[in-house]
Design an enzyme around this catalytic site. Structure first.
Site, PDB file in Angstrom:
ATOM      1  N   CYS A  27      -0.062   9.725  11.551  1.00  0.00           N
ATOM      2  CA  CYS A  27      -0.141   9.423  10.119  1.00  0.00           C
ATOM      3  C   CYS A  27       0.280  10.625   9.289  1.00  0.00           C
ATOM      4  O   CYS A  27       0.684  10.484   8.150  1.00  0.00           O
ATOM      5  CB  CYS A  27      -1.554   9.000   9.774  1.00  0.00           C
ATOM      6  SG  CYS A  27      -2.775  10.159  10.409  1.00  0.00           S
ATOM      7  N   GLU A  35      -7.935   5.168   5.173  1.00  0.00           N
ATOM      8  CA  GLU A  35      -6.842   6.077   5.550  1.00  0.00           C
ATOM      9  C   GLU A  35      -5.691   5.182   5.969  1.00  0.00           C
ATOM     10  O   GLU A  35      -5.766   4.527   6.998  1.00  0.00           O
ATOM     11  CB  GLU A  35      -7.255   6.953   6.741  1.00  0.00           C
ATOM     12  CG  GLU A  35      -8.511   7.770   6.528  1.00  0.00           C
ATOM     13  CD  GLU A  35      -8.309   8.949   5.607  1.00  0.00           C
ATOM     14  OE1 GLU A  35      -7.147   9.247   5.284  1.00  0.00           O
ATOM     15  OE2 GLU A  35      -9.305   9.536   5.186  1.00  0.00           O
TER      16      GLU A  35
HETATM   17  P1  NAP Z   1      -3.674  -1.992  11.775  1.00  0.00           P
HETATM   18  O1  NAP Z   1      -2.897  -3.078  12.370  1.00  0.00           O
HETATM   19  O2  NAP Z   1      -3.971  -2.028  10.345  1.00  0.00           O
HETATM   20  O3  NAP Z   1      -5.020  -1.898  12.646  1.00  0.00           O
HETATM   21  C1  NAP Z   1      -5.976  -0.911  12.402  1.00  0.00           C
HETATM   22  C2  NAP Z   1      -7.325  -1.375  12.885  1.00  0.00           C
HETATM   23  O4  NAP Z   1      -7.762  -2.461  12.070  1.00  0.00           O
HETATM   24  C3  NAP Z   1      -7.338  -1.903  14.308  1.00  0.00           C
HETATM   25  O5  NAP Z   1      -8.528  -1.506  14.928  1.00  0.00           O
HETATM   26  C4  NAP Z   1      -7.309  -3.407  14.114  1.00  0.00           C
HETATM   27  O6  NAP Z   1      -7.858  -4.117  15.195  1.00  0.00           O
HETATM   28  C5  NAP Z   1      -8.190  -3.536  12.901  1.00  0.00           C
HETATM   29  N1  NAP Z   1      -8.053  -4.776  12.163  1.00  0.00           N
HETATM   30  C6  NAP Z   1      -6.956  -5.564  12.025  1.00  0.00           C
HETATM   31  N2  NAP Z   1      -7.239  -6.609  11.217  1.00  0.00           N
HETATM   32  C7  NAP Z   1      -8.542  -6.473  10.843  1.00  0.00           C
HETATM   33  C8  NAP Z   1      -9.417  -7.231  10.022  1.00  0.00           C
HETATM   34  N3  NAP Z   1      -9.011  -8.352   9.412  1.00  0.00           N
HETATM   35  N4  NAP Z   1     -10.684  -6.828   9.870  1.00  0.00           N
HETATM   36  C9  NAP Z   1     -11.122  -5.704  10.473  1.00  0.00           C
HETATM   37  N5  NAP Z   1     -10.329  -4.943  11.259  1.00  0.00           N
HETATM   38  C10 NAP Z   1      -9.056  -5.322  11.437  1.00  0.00           C
HETATM   39  O7  NAP Z   1      -2.975  -0.575  12.019  1.00  0.00           O
HETATM   40  P2  NAP Z   1      -2.390   0.025  13.367  1.00  0.00           P
HETATM   41  O8  NAP Z   1      -1.146  -0.710  13.690  1.00  0.00           O
HETATM   42  O9  NAP Z   1      -3.460   0.141  14.411  1.00  0.00           O
HETATM   43  O10 NAP Z   1      -2.072   1.508  12.903  1.00  0.00           O
HETATM   44  C11 NAP Z   1      -0.858   1.877  12.306  1.00  0.00           C
HETATM   45  C12 NAP Z   1      -1.045   2.214  10.857  1.00  0.00           C
HETATM   46  O11 NAP Z   1      -2.163   3.073  10.706  1.00  0.00           O
HETATM   47  C13 NAP Z   1       0.122   2.964  10.288  1.00  0.00           C
HETATM   48  O12 NAP Z   1       0.522   2.343   9.109  1.00  0.00           O
HETATM   49  C14 NAP Z   1      -0.410   4.349   9.983  1.00  0.00           C
HETATM   50  O13 NAP Z   1       0.130   4.937   8.851  1.00  0.00           O
HETATM   51  C15 NAP Z   1      -1.842   4.119   9.807  1.00  0.00           C
HETATM   52  N6  NAP Z   1      -2.590   5.308  10.179  1.00  0.00           N
HETATM   53  C16 NAP Z   1      -3.146   6.039   9.189  1.00  0.00           C
HETATM   54  C17 NAP Z   1      -3.882   7.157   9.509  1.00  0.00           C
HETATM   55  C18 NAP Z   1      -4.553   7.972   8.448  1.00  0.00           C
HETATM   56  O14 NAP Z   1      -5.391   8.797   8.779  1.00  0.00           O
HETATM   57  N7  NAP Z   1      -4.232   7.782   7.202  1.00  0.00           N
HETATM   58  C19 NAP Z   1      -4.048   7.538  10.839  1.00  0.00           C
HETATM   59  C20 NAP Z   1      -3.444   6.772  11.818  1.00  0.00           C
HETATM   60  C21 NAP Z   1      -2.723   5.642  11.471  1.00  0.00           C
HETATM   61  P3  NAP Z   1      -6.934  -4.751  16.359  1.00  0.00           P
HETATM   62  O15 NAP Z   1      -6.234  -3.620  17.006  1.00  0.00           O
HETATM   63  O16 NAP Z   1      -7.927  -5.410  17.218  1.00  0.00           O
HETATM   64  O17 NAP Z   1      -5.983  -5.683  15.647  1.00  0.00           O
END
Ligand code: NAP
Length: 515
Positions: A293, A254
């Protein structure tokens, strides 16, 4: 300061090594720390594969549903405490916090009820029996069977409560133990929820890793599932992870989404459908400071109605008080992290180079109740373009904050659908119309580009939760840019955590297996 522990292999462990600090995004005051490593993840997977799989396999759907009901009850019992944590750690107003926390409880309750309905079944039928032999004696039946692996849940920062629950509920109901990893910056709510949930669940059913993922994915095996919510760059790293590729591990993504809202030409702003459209746009701009999102990012309005829409938005957004979300008079809090503030400012600058201002400039704001220069604040921003299809930054870059862009059109539903498609795949898009022919033209041309289409109209306006609310009974996910994943959708949500198997044999044996 509190050091948040992870819950792994049946006990709480603080981890080791360097620490990351969780802050209040309104005041920047430190709230808690997490260790960035030092966990025995191999042991955690082994605990899930042995105790977790075994204990959940002993239970029927109804019994696992009852566990989910108990988790929902635990949230209700600690609701005020959880809301306070979301306000402090997430920059949530009380309303934002309720959306996250109550949304989690509602989702758990939905799957608890589904478990009750599925009762004592061990396999779920997928379609009807099929005759595959010369006579009815030789049959085929597709079934959904337990996967007997581990579900790894990686969540985004914006919904620490709902995000945990909406993934946990279908996985546990399907019988898969879970290792949950919330986003580090806003982990306080998820951490407290797991403190509440762990004593209510069988050993190994739920584990929590706070802090960075580290080597979490290196332990994946073929029957495991990874469900990820977050940005597209992280999604790309997961898609190409050696273990996920090498073991064909099921991955649900997602990711980003540029959701559109379309006002049809038959709708006057003064009508119920028109009022719903305005309320939905304003809610999505400001709720969770635009960090949903599912939030509306792109708005298409009939050219002859654009001035009226702009005036109405200016009036409503002018009344939104931005500031410390702990204050009762504040309607919109800060962004969740300093990185978010940098990203949103960059996104606004990119958009500003291709659009003209309507409201809020570049988001400069004097927040209520915080010292000048403190906190990660951006005010609501509305931009406009006269070139709906060629304004690249509008369609190609998700600004994950309180920013929306208006564009005019001639009212053609097929053009509206191509505007939706220009975002290359979204979680949800909405159209507001009381004209059934217009709606039919729009839906058939746009459905391929959205996981959900929200059809606003005068008849449903009084009951509508708005397009930004993901409901447990309807699919959440979307094609293309949105990640190509699917979650929730009632019983469909279980399928990610079950294996579809075709059974072939004596038709009466197949029938008896399904009970
Ligand atoms: P993110 O930076 O991609 O982080 C998401 C999750 O992934 C966090 O728990 C992060 O951990 C983890 N993560 C980061 N690098 C990783 C790796 N190499 N291996 C495994 N896990 C890893 O996103 P965000 O800033 O939290 O969220 C914002 C984005 O999420 C936006 O672009 C939004 O569109 C999207 N979003 C989508 C939905 C949907 O349902 N489609 C819902 C909500 C948000 P850490 O925090 O420890 O870095």
């Amino acid at each position: 300061m509190q050091l948040l522990a992870s819950y792994l292999s049946g006990s709480w462990s603080p981890g080791a090594g360097a620490r990351a600090t969780l802050v209040n995004p309104a005041t920047e005051a430190p709230l808690a720390e997490v260790a960035t490593g030092g966990h025995d993840l191999a042991a955690a997977f082994s605990h899930a594969r042995t105790a977790g799989v075994r204990e959940l396999a002993r239970l029927t759907f109804a019994e696992r549903g009852a566990l989910l009901g108990a988790l929902a009850k635990a949230i209700h019992g600690a609701r005020e405490e959880l809301i306070a944590l979301a306000v402090a750690n997430g920059g949530n107003t009380r309303g934002d916090a309720k959306f996250d926390i109550d949304g989690g409880a509602v989702t758990l309750s939905h799957y608890a009820e589904l478990g009750g309905r599925l009762g004592g079944a061990t396999l779920l039928a997928d379609g009807d029996p099929i005759q595959v032999g010369r006579t009815a004696r030789m049959g085929g039946q597709h079934v959904w069977a337990p996967r007997r692996g581990v579900a790894v849940h990686i969540n985004a920062f914006n919904f620490p409560g709902w995000g945990l629950c909406e993934k946990l509920a279908p996985a546990l109901l399907a019988g898969m133990p879970v290792i949950a990893k919330p986003a580090t910056a806003t982990a306080l709510v998820a951490h407290r929820m797991v403190e509440l949930f762990a004593p209510l669940l069988p050993p190994g059913a739920l584990q929590l890793l706070v802090g960075p993922a580290g080597a979490l994915l290196d332990h994946l095996a073929p029957t495991d599932v990874v469900a990820f919510t977050g940005g597209s760059a992280t999604a790309r790293a997961l898609r190409t992870h050696e273990r996920i590729v090498g073991r064909s591990v099921r991955l649900n993504v997602e990711a980003d989404s540029l959701n559109a809202a379309i006002l049809a030409p038959d709708v006057a702003l003064s009508s119920e459908a028109g009022a719903l459209f305005l309320a939905d746009v304003v809610r999505d701009l400001t709720q969770k400071t635009g960090q949903k999102c599912t939030a509306i990012r792109r708005v298409l309005v009939p050219a002859d109605r654009e001035g009226e829409v702009i005036e109405a938005l200016r009036e409503r957004l002018g009344a939104i008080a931005v500031g410390d979300p702990a204050r009762d008079d504040v309607r919109m809090g800060p962004l969740a992290t300093a990185q978010q503030l940098r990203d949103v400012r960059e996104g606004i600058a990119r958009l500003a180079a291709a659009t003209h201002p309507v409201f809020g400039g570049s988001g400069e704001v004097a927040p209520l109740g915080v010292a000048p220069g403190t906190g990660y604040f951006v005010g609501p921003v509305v931009r406009a373009t006269d070139t709906p299809m060629s304004c690249a930054p509008l369609h190609e870059h998700e600004i994950f904050g309180p920013v929306v862009t208006l564009a005019p059109y001639d009212g053609d539903p097929v053009f509206a659908a191509s505007f939706v498609a220009r975002g290359e795949g979204c979680l949800v898009s909405s159209a507001y119309s009381d004209d059934r022919d217009w709606v039919a033209g729009f839906v058939s041309s746009s459905a391929a580009w959205a996981g959900r289409l929200y059809l606003g109209s005068s008849k449903m306006a009084a009951q509508s939760p708005g397009p930004g609310t993901a409901l447990p009974s309807l699919l959440h996910g979307g094609p293309g840019r949105a990640g190509g994943g699917e979650e929730l959708g009632g019983e469909r949500g279980l399928h990610a955590y079950l294996q579809r198997t075709a059974l072939e044999g004596d038709a009466s044996v197949l029938k008896s297996l399904l009970g």
